[in-house]
Design a protein around this motif. Structure first.
Motif, PDB file in Angstrom:
ATOM      1  N   ILE A  65      17.307 -17.441  70.659  1.00 21.36           N
ATOM      2  CA  ILE A  65      17.121 -17.875  69.274  1.00 21.36           C
ATOM      3  C   ILE A  65      17.970 -19.107  68.938  1.00 21.36           C
ATOM      4  O   ILE A  65      17.518 -20.008  68.224  1.00 21.36           O
ATOM      5  CB  ILE A  65      17.395 -16.704  68.291  1.00 21.36           C
ATOM      6  N   PHE A  66      19.182 -19.175  69.465  1.00 15.95           N
ATOM      7  CA  PHE A  66      20.027 -20.335  69.155  1.00 15.95           C
ATOM      8  C   PHE A  66      19.540 -21.585  69.891  1.00 15.95           C
ATOM      9  O   PHE A  66      19.639 -22.696  69.356  1.00 15.95           O
ATOM     10  CB  PHE A  66      21.501 -20.039  69.457  1.00 15.95           C
TER      11      PHE A  66
ATOM     12  N   ILE B 121      16.950 -22.859  67.692  1.00 15.84           N
ATOM     13  CA  ILE B 121      17.531 -23.546  66.518  1.00 15.84           C
ATOM     14  C   ILE B 121      17.953 -24.966  66.911  1.00 15.84           C
ATOM     15  O   ILE B 121      17.718 -25.928  66.177  1.00 15.84           O
ATOM     16  CB  ILE B 121      18.703 -22.728  65.935  1.00 15.84           C
TER      17      ILE B 121
ATOM     18  N   PHE C 188      25.777 -24.562  61.847  1.00 11.47           N
ATOM     19  CA  PHE C 188      24.806 -24.228  60.787  1.00 11.47           C
ATOM     20  C   PHE C 188      25.245 -22.959  60.077  1.00 11.47           C
ATOM     21  O   PHE C 188      26.061 -22.184  60.588  1.00 11.47           O
ATOM     22  CB  PHE C 188      23.390 -24.064  61.364  1.00 11.47           C
ATOM     23  N   GLU C 189      24.678 -22.750  58.894  1.00 20.31           N
ATOM     24  CA  GLU C 189      25.066 -21.585  58.093  1.00 20.31           C
ATOM     25  C   GLU C 189      24.511 -20.302  58.705  1.00 20.31           C
ATOM     26  O   GLU C 189      23.352 -20.268  59.140  1.00 20.31           O
ATOM     27  CB  GLU C 189      24.560 -21.752  56.658  1.00 20.31           C
ATOM     28  N   ASP C 190      25.335 -19.266  58.716  1.00 23.70           N
ATOM     29  CA  ASP C 190      24.879 -17.967  59.207  1.00 23.70           C
ATOM     30  C   ASP C 190      23.830 -17.404  58.249  1.00 23.70           C
ATOM     31  O   ASP C 190      23.966 -17.501  57.027  1.00 23.70           O
ATOM     32  CB  ASP C 190      26.066 -17.001  59.326  1.00 23.70           C
ATOM     33  N   ILE C 191      22.807 -16.784  58.825  1.00 22.60           N
ATOM     34  CA  ILE C 191      21.699 -16.262  58.022  1.00 22.60           C
ATOM     35  C   ILE C 191      22.113 -15.020  57.214  1.00 22.60           C
ATOM     36  O   ILE C 191      21.486 -14.699  56.203  1.00 22.60           O
ATOM     37  CB  ILE C 191      20.495 -15.957  58.934  1.00 22.60           C
ATOM     38  N   ALA C 192      23.162 -14.346  57.646  1.00 21.38           N
ATOM     39  CA  ALA C 192      23.644 -13.136  56.953  1.00 21.38           C
ATOM     40  C   ALA C 192      25.143 -13.285  56.715  1.00 21.38           C
ATOM     41  O   ALA C 192      25.970 -12.664  57.399  1.00 21.38           O
ATOM     42  CB  ALA C 192      23.350 -11.893  57.794  1.00 21.38           C
TER      43      ALA C 192
ATOM     44  N   LEU D 132      28.265 -21.019  61.780  1.00 13.69           N
ATOM     45  CA  LEU D 132      28.310 -20.791  63.219  1.00 13.69           C
ATOM     46  C   LEU D 132      28.392 -22.135  63.921  1.00 13.69           C
ATOM     47  O   LEU D 132      27.623 -23.051  63.603  1.00 13.69           O
ATOM     48  CB  LEU D 132      27.047 -20.058  63.691  1.00 13.69           C
TER      49      LEU D 132
ATOM     50  N   ASN E   2      32.923 -13.383  69.199  1.00 15.33           N
ATOM     51  CA  ASN E   2      32.690 -12.061  69.776  1.00 15.33           C
ATOM     52  C   ASN E   2      32.163 -12.222  71.196  1.00 15.33           C
ATOM     53  O   ASN E   2      31.163 -12.910  71.413  1.00 15.33           O
ATOM     54  CB  ASN E   2      31.671 -11.295  68.919  1.00 15.33           C
TER      55      ASN E   2
ATOM     56  N   GLY F 192      31.055  -6.767  69.618  1.00 14.03           N
ATOM     57  CA  GLY F 192      30.011  -6.889  68.608  1.00 14.03           C
ATOM     58  C   GLY F 192      29.097  -8.083  68.783  1.00 14.03           C
ATOM     59  O   GLY F 192      28.379  -8.455  67.852  1.00 14.03           O
ATOM     60  N   GLN F 193      29.119  -8.708  69.968  1.00 11.25           N
ATOM     61  CA  GLN F 193      28.229  -9.850  70.175  1.00 11.25           C
ATOM     62  C   GLN F 193      26.777  -9.380  70.148  1.00 11.25           C
ATOM     63  O   GLN F 193      26.413  -8.414  70.827  1.00 11.25           O
ATOM     64  CB  GLN F 193      28.535 -10.531  71.521  1.00 11.25           C
ATOM     65  N   THR F 194      25.968 -10.056  69.345  1.00 12.69           N
ATOM     66  CA  THR F 194      24.542  -9.695  69.253  1.00 12.69           C
ATOM     67  C   THR F 194      23.637 -10.823  69.743  1.00 12.69           C
ATOM     68  O   THR F 194      22.527 -10.568  70.197  1.00 12.69           O
ATOM     69  CB  THR F 194      24.147  -9.335  67.801  1.00 12.69           C
ATOM     70  N   VAL F 195      24.111 -12.068  69.626  1.00  9.84           N
ATOM     71  CA  VAL F 195      23.331 -13.203  70.133  1.00  9.84           C
ATOM     72  C   VAL F 195      24.062 -13.754  71.352  1.00  9.84           C
ATOM     73  O   VAL F 195      25.221 -14.188  71.255  1.00  9.84           O
ATOM     74  CB  VAL F 195      23.168 -14.297  69.054  1.00  9.84           C
TER      75      VAL F 195
ATOM     76  N   HIS G 222      28.899 -18.751  70.444  1.00  6.48           N
ATOM     77  CA  HIS G 222      29.044 -19.253  69.075  1.00  6.48           C
ATOM     78  C   HIS G 222      30.380 -18.804  68.501  1.00  6.48           C
ATOM     79  O   HIS G 222      30.874 -17.735  68.830  1.00  6.48           O
ATOM     80  CB  HIS G 222      27.898 -18.764  68.185  1.00  6.48           C
TER      81      HIS G 222
ATOM     82  N   HIS H  50      32.287 -18.137  64.853  1.00  5.99           N
ATOM     83  CA  HIS H  50      32.091 -17.932  63.418  1.00  5.99           C
ATOM     84  C   HIS H  50      33.249 -18.606  62.678  1.00  5.99           C
ATOM     85  O   HIS H  50      34.414 -18.351  63.002  1.00  5.99           O
ATOM     86  CB  HIS H  50      32.147 -16.445  63.066  1.00  5.99           C
TER      87      HIS H  50
HETATM   88  P1  AMP Z   1      27.449 -12.167  66.866  1.00  7.77           P
HETATM   89  O1  AMP Z   1      27.236 -10.781  66.306  1.00  7.77           O
HETATM   90  O2  AMP Z   1      28.885 -12.554  67.008  1.00  7.77           O
HETATM   91  O3  AMP Z   1      26.657 -12.361  68.140  1.00  7.77           O
HETATM   92  O4  AMP Z   1      26.886 -13.154  65.777  1.00  7.77           O
HETATM   93  C1  AMP Z   1      25.556 -13.518  65.687  1.00  7.77           C
HETATM   94  C2  AMP Z   1      25.371 -14.124  64.340  1.00  7.77           C
HETATM   95  O5  AMP Z   1      24.165 -14.873  64.320  1.00  7.77           O
HETATM   96  C3  AMP Z   1      25.270 -13.117  63.197  1.00  7.77           C
HETATM   97  O6  AMP Z   1      26.298 -13.351  62.251  1.00  7.77           O
HETATM   98  C4  AMP Z   1      23.875 -13.357  62.623  1.00  7.77           C
HETATM   99  O7  AMP Z   1      23.819 -13.201  61.226  1.00  7.77           O
HETATM  100  C5  AMP Z   1      23.610 -14.796  63.045  1.00  7.77           C
HETATM  101  N1  AMP Z   1      22.219 -15.180  63.151  1.00  7.77           N
HETATM  102  C6  AMP Z   1      21.237 -14.537  63.831  1.00  7.77           C
HETATM  103  N2  AMP Z   1      20.077 -15.185  63.716  1.00  7.77           N
HETATM  104  C7  AMP Z   1      20.328 -16.287  62.958  1.00  7.77           C
HETATM  105  C8  AMP Z   1      19.527 -17.367  62.484  1.00  7.77           C
HETATM  106  N3  AMP Z   1      18.215 -17.481  62.769  1.00  7.77           N
HETATM  107  N4  AMP Z   1      20.117 -18.311  61.715  1.00  7.77           N
HETATM  108  C9  AMP Z   1      21.428 -18.219  61.412  1.00  7.77           C
HETATM  109  N5  AMP Z   1      22.228 -17.241  61.841  1.00  7.77           N
HETATM  110  C10 AMP Z   1      21.696 -16.280  62.599  1.00  7.77           C
END
Ligand code: AMP
Length: 111
Positions: A4-5, A8, A27-31, A39, A84, A90-93, A97, A99
């Motif tokens: 996804i990144f 972007i 860029f701004e975090d979506i949440a 990020l 992360n 807690g890394q999800t992407v 990156h 924060h």
């Molecule tokens: P992490 O949990 O450290 O991997 O952080 C991943 C971050 O990416 C989270 O804070 C998400 O809100 C953010 N994120 C995921 N998808 C997008 C997106 N399309 N645009 C902006 N931020 C995103």
């Protein structure tokens, strides 16, 4: 690769870009988890920090973070940088990156 990144970076997915150069995109975090939540990502795909050996790139990321913090006017009040690495953190992407969080009182220890 369906990262996804990376999408972007290629502007295939919209984002609110605050800074861009040849090495990084911010860029701004979506949440957002704070009034300021940006990020900073590497343009080259690294899944985690463990893959990066480039010290200049790491240094550059932090210089960019400082620049954004000054531009956003959060440098004197304070800001937090979080990276992360892997699942327990807690890394999800899985595209490196950092924060940049600010605009409210932070707490310690983090959750
Ligand atoms: P992490 O949990 O450290 O991997 O952080 C991943 C971050 O990416 C989270 O804070 C998400 O809100 C953010 N994120 C995921 N998808 C997008 C997106 N399309 N645009 C902006 N931020 C995103």
């Amino acid at each position: 690769m369906n990262c996804i990144f990376c999408r972007i970076i290629k502007k295939e997915i919209p984002s609110k870009i605050v800074y861009e150069d040849e090495l990084v995109l911010a860029f701004e975090d979506i949440a957002p988890q704070a009034p300021v939540h940006i990020l900073v990502i590497t343009k080259k795909h690294y899944s985690t920090l463990l893959e990066i050996e480039d010290k200049e790139l790491i240094g550059h990321i932090f210089m960019v973070i400082k620049k954004i913090a000054k531009e956003k006017g959060i440098d004197e009040r304070g800001f937090r940088v979080v990276m992360n690495c892997n699942h327990e953190a807690g890394q999800t992407v899985y595209h490196v990156h950092f924060h940049l969080l600010a605009g409210r009182q932070m707490h310690w220890p983090p959750g």
